[in-house]
Design an enzyme around this catalytic site. Structure first.
Site, short mmCIF file in Angstrom:
data_model
loop_
_atom_site.label_atom_id
_atom_site.label_comp_id
_atom_site.label_asym_id
_atom_site.label_seq_id
_atom_site.Cartn_x
_atom_site.Cartn_y
_atom_site.Cartn_z
N GLY A 100 0.41 -0.67 2.17
CA GLY A 100 -1.03 -0.82 2.35
C GLY A 100 -1.48 -2.27 2.30
O GLY A 100 -2.59 -2.61 2.69
N LYS A 124 3.02 -9.88 0.31
CA LYS A 124 2.20 -8.87 -0.37
C LYS A 124 0.80 -9.43 -0.58
O LYS A 124 0.65 -10.50 -1.18
CB LYS A 124 2.83 -8.49 -1.71
CG LYS A 124 2.04 -7.45 -2.49
CD LYS A 124 2.85 -6.91 -3.64
CE LYS A 124 2.04 -5.95 -4.50
NZ LYS A 124 2.84 -5.42 -5.60
N ASP A 136 -8.19 -2.79 0.15
CA ASP A 136 -8.65 -3.92 0.96
C ASP A 136 -7.48 -4.75 1.50
O ASP A 136 -7.70 -5.80 2.12
CB ASP A 136 -9.58 -4.81 0.12
CG ASP A 136 -8.92 -5.30 -1.17
OD1 ASP A 136 -7.71 -5.03 -1.36
OD2 ASP A 136 -9.61 -5.93 -1.99
N GLY A 137 -6.25 -4.32 1.22
CA GLY A 137 -5.09 -5.05 1.74
C GLY A 137 -4.79 -6.34 0.99
O GLY A 137 -3.88 -7.08 1.36
N ARG A 187 7.76 -11.77 -1.19
CA ARG A 187 8.84 -11.08 -1.90
C ARG A 187 10.09 -11.04 -1.02
O ARG A 187 9.99 -10.94 0.21
CB ARG A 187 8.44 -9.64 -2.22
CG ARG A 187 7.16 -9.49 -2.98
CD ARG A 187 7.04 -8.11 -3.61
NE ARG A 187 6.80 -7.03 -2.66
CZ ARG A 187 6.45 -5.80 -3.03
NH1 ARG A 187 6.30 -5.51 -4.30
NH2 ARG A 187 6.23 -4.87 -2.13
N ARG A 194 12.23 2.62 -0.20
CA ARG A 194 11.97 3.35 -1.46
C ARG A 194 12.40 4.81 -1.33
O ARG A 194 12.56 5.31 -0.21
CB ARG A 194 10.44 3.34 -1.71
CG ARG A 194 9.87 1.95 -1.77
CD ARG A 194 8.47 1.87 -1.15
NE ARG A 194 8.07 0.48 -0.99
CZ ARG A 194 7.41 -0.21 -1.91
NH1 ARG A 194 7.02 0.38 -3.01
NH2 ARG A 194 7.14 -1.49 -1.73
N ASP A 267 7.38 6.30 -5.06
CA ASP A 267 7.18 5.25 -4.05
C ASP A 267 7.44 3.86 -4.63
O ASP A 267 7.43 2.87 -3.88
CB ASP A 267 5.77 5.34 -3.44
CG ASP A 267 4.68 5.34 -4.50
OD1 ASP A 267 4.64 6.29 -5.30
OD2 ASP A 267 3.90 4.38 -4.55
N ASN A 268 7.66 3.78 -5.92
CA ASN A 268 8.00 2.49 -6.53
C ASN A 268 9.46 2.43 -6.95
O ASN A 268 9.86 1.55 -7.71
CB ASN A 268 7.10 2.23 -7.75
CG ASN A 268 5.65 2.00 -7.35
OD1 ASN A 268 5.36 1.62 -6.22
ND2 ASN A 268 4.73 2.25 -8.27
N ASP A 277 7.94 -3.40 -7.34
CA ASP A 277 6.50 -3.12 -7.48
C ASP A 277 6.02 -3.33 -8.92
O ASP A 277 5.69 -2.39 -9.63
CB ASP A 277 6.16 -1.72 -6.96
CG ASP A 277 5.99 -1.72 -5.46
OD1 ASP A 277 6.47 -2.68 -4.81
OD2 ASP A 277 5.37 -0.78 -4.92
#
Ligand code: AMP
Ligand code: MG
Length: 502
Positions: A100, A124, A136-137, A187, A194, A267-268, A277
């Protein structure tokens, strides 16, 4: 779709960009424009991470690189993409998530004469993607500094992790619980795939895509699974077992160093067994097995002592996702079961090293688990205990009160120290002490240390951040000028509330 401007920012000679995972294209990744970060400035960089991708320190002064690192331009030949994944969050299926606010610029491979692996290059906080949902990204400077520092600190502790190359900041406002400012962290990792990537395609019954993804991961990162004799020669089950084993070892290292991740959603969870993450993580101060570092984790699902079991639960989600390829649930169960022996074995090996022994034995196991109990009862500072014990072990002098002074219950720790010194009599004490000083860090990224660096950086003083990074890059050395970084946390440290807000 707008196309980000391209720059001719050069890498060191011979280093090559390639699409890497992005070559799989749709439906795995979507091209995205990165969103310009207004008036970016360099906040910090890691020289050691830079070496991984062929950048020298000068690159961070070059305006063309700064534009790339802020997401304002992409290097020639790169196309920014965002990948789709799903996941279980706090034990509940959350459906589609995806990158996201992270965009992948591609992969950088070293020239042939360099040993080393290719790294994905990910920004990121570089703006909205089709997976931003309500977000908001963006990422704020505060959380970007925490991720940057912890990535590099974990690496220096010898714990598998994604890396952080640098932080670019901007005065652009970002709205969280209060108004903060924006930042972009670059990163690096061999892969950011993931567990949730597998869950995504499996949940949607997109089995062809699931197979493409699994084949990509096996070919690139687990080629040994192709030649497996185990699990009826099923490479997907061998993959599950290999990920299980890496995850078990990772969790053993987290528990041994006192690291609390805070948001162990599927997802992490890295398919490569990397810590990834970094959000509301914390290194324990006082040893409290039930410690919950994430203010938003009201049920304590991700409390410190629950982490090994949560990882096992997450591996079950991965197994479920891979089942269409493994086909036989009994095989998948057999692969998962290895966690039950791998984790305790790895943890006991870590504890043995913390006590100064090259290998675990029944005696190191008993002693280690007994002292963890004492540490928990008296809420002793975890890092300081192990470091003091490392020095104490050199002489085992009963008159040296540095360890016992940490405890309320002196009689019990005295009895434990006596037993410990009897066990140490079987090995050269200097060898044990040397191993302990390389195993038990003097410095970890305690919340309050990060907080001091963040508060200075928010006032545009980036020196404390650079100093803290320099110390955390060598956590087993003494740094007399920064001795205070190894002190007990100040009283105000317990009032730092770290939530998922980042
Ligand atoms: P996290 O809790 O950071 O692991 O994020 C969970 C999901 O929310 C991921 O899909 C992230 O990409 C997404 N996400 C988190 N923060 C933002 C943000 N500010 N803007 C867009 N997406 C976000
Ligand atoms: Mg995440």
């Amino acid at each position: 779709m707008t196309i980000s401007p391209q720059t001719d920012a050069p890498l060191s000679q011979g280093w090559q960009w390639s699409p890497g995972y992005a070559a799989l294209g749709s439906p795995f990744l979507t091209p995205v424009p990165t969103q310009a970060l207004p008036h970016p400035y360099l906040v910090a960089y890691s020289a050691s991470a830079a070496l991984l991708v062929g950048l020298d320190a000068d690159a961070f002064d070059s305006s063309s690189w700064q534009q790339v690192l802020a997401g304002n331009a992409t290097p020639q030949g790169c196309q920014a993409t965002a990948s789709v994944y799903s996941g279980h969050q706090f034990g509940v299926w959350a459906g589609q998530l995806g990158d996201g606010r992270a965009t992948l610029l591609g992969e950088i491979a070293p020239p042939q004469q360099h040993a080393g692996v290719a790294h994905e290059f990910q920004l990121k906080g570089a703006g909205l993607t089709p997976f931003s949902r309500m977000g908001d990204g963006r990422a704020v400077l505060r959380s970007s500094i925490r991720e940057f520092l912890c990535s590099e600190a974990m690496h220096a502790l010898g714990i598998p992790t994604t890396r952080a190359l640098c932080i670019m900041g901007s005065d652009a406002p970002v709205y969280r619980e209060q108004i903060e400012t924006a930042a972009v962290v670059t990163r690096l990792a061999p892969s950011f795939i993931r567990f949730g990537h597998f869950e995504h395609f499996s949940f949607r019954n997109q089995h062809a895509e699931l197979k493409t993804l699994a084949d990509y991961v096996i070919t690139r990162y687990y080629p040994e699974c192709l030649a497996t004799q185990q699990f009826n020669g099923n490479p997907y089950c061998a993959l599950l077992q290999a990920v299980t084993s890496r995850t078990a070892r990772l969790l053993a290292q987290w528990q041994a160093v006192g690291f609390c991740h805070g948001v162990m959603n599927t997802d992490n969870m890295s398919i490569l067994g990397l810590t990834m993450d970094y959000g509301p993580f914390q290194f324990l101060d006082a040893f409290d097995p039930g410690h919950i570092c994430n203010h938003s984790d009201t049920q304590g699902r991700y409390a410190f002592h629950k982490q090994p079991n949560v990882a096992y639960w997450n591996l079950h989600c991965l197994a479920q996702a891979l089942l269409p390829l493994i086909e036989d649930p009994a095989l998948a169960t057999a692969a998962l079961e290895t966690y039950k022996t791998d984790y305790p074995q790895a943890f006991d090996a870590c504890l043995a090293a913390k006590l100064g022994f090259g290998a675990a034995s029944a005696a190191t196991q008993t002693l280690a688990h007994a002292v963890l109990q004492l540490l928990a009862t008296d809420r002793v500072d975890y890092t300081i205990f192990w470091r003091r014990l490392s020095h104490w072990a050199r002489a085992c002098d009963p008159a040296d009160a540095s360890v016992r002074d940490l405890f309320v219950n002196r009689a019990e720790i005295d009895a434990w120290l006596l037993q410990y010194s009897e066990l140490l009599a079987h090995v050269p004490r200097a060898v044990a002490a040397d191993l302990m000083l390389k195993t038990n860090p003097q410095y970890v990224l305690r919340n309050h240390l990060g907080e001091v660096a963040i508060q200075a950086a928010q006032k545009k003083d980036f020196v404390p951040l650079a100093q803290l990074l320099a110390v955390l890059e060598h956590p087993f050395d003494e740094h007399p000028a920064y001795a205070s970084y190894a002190d007990f946390p100040p009283d105000w440290a317990s009032s730092i509330a770290i939530s998922c807000s980042s």
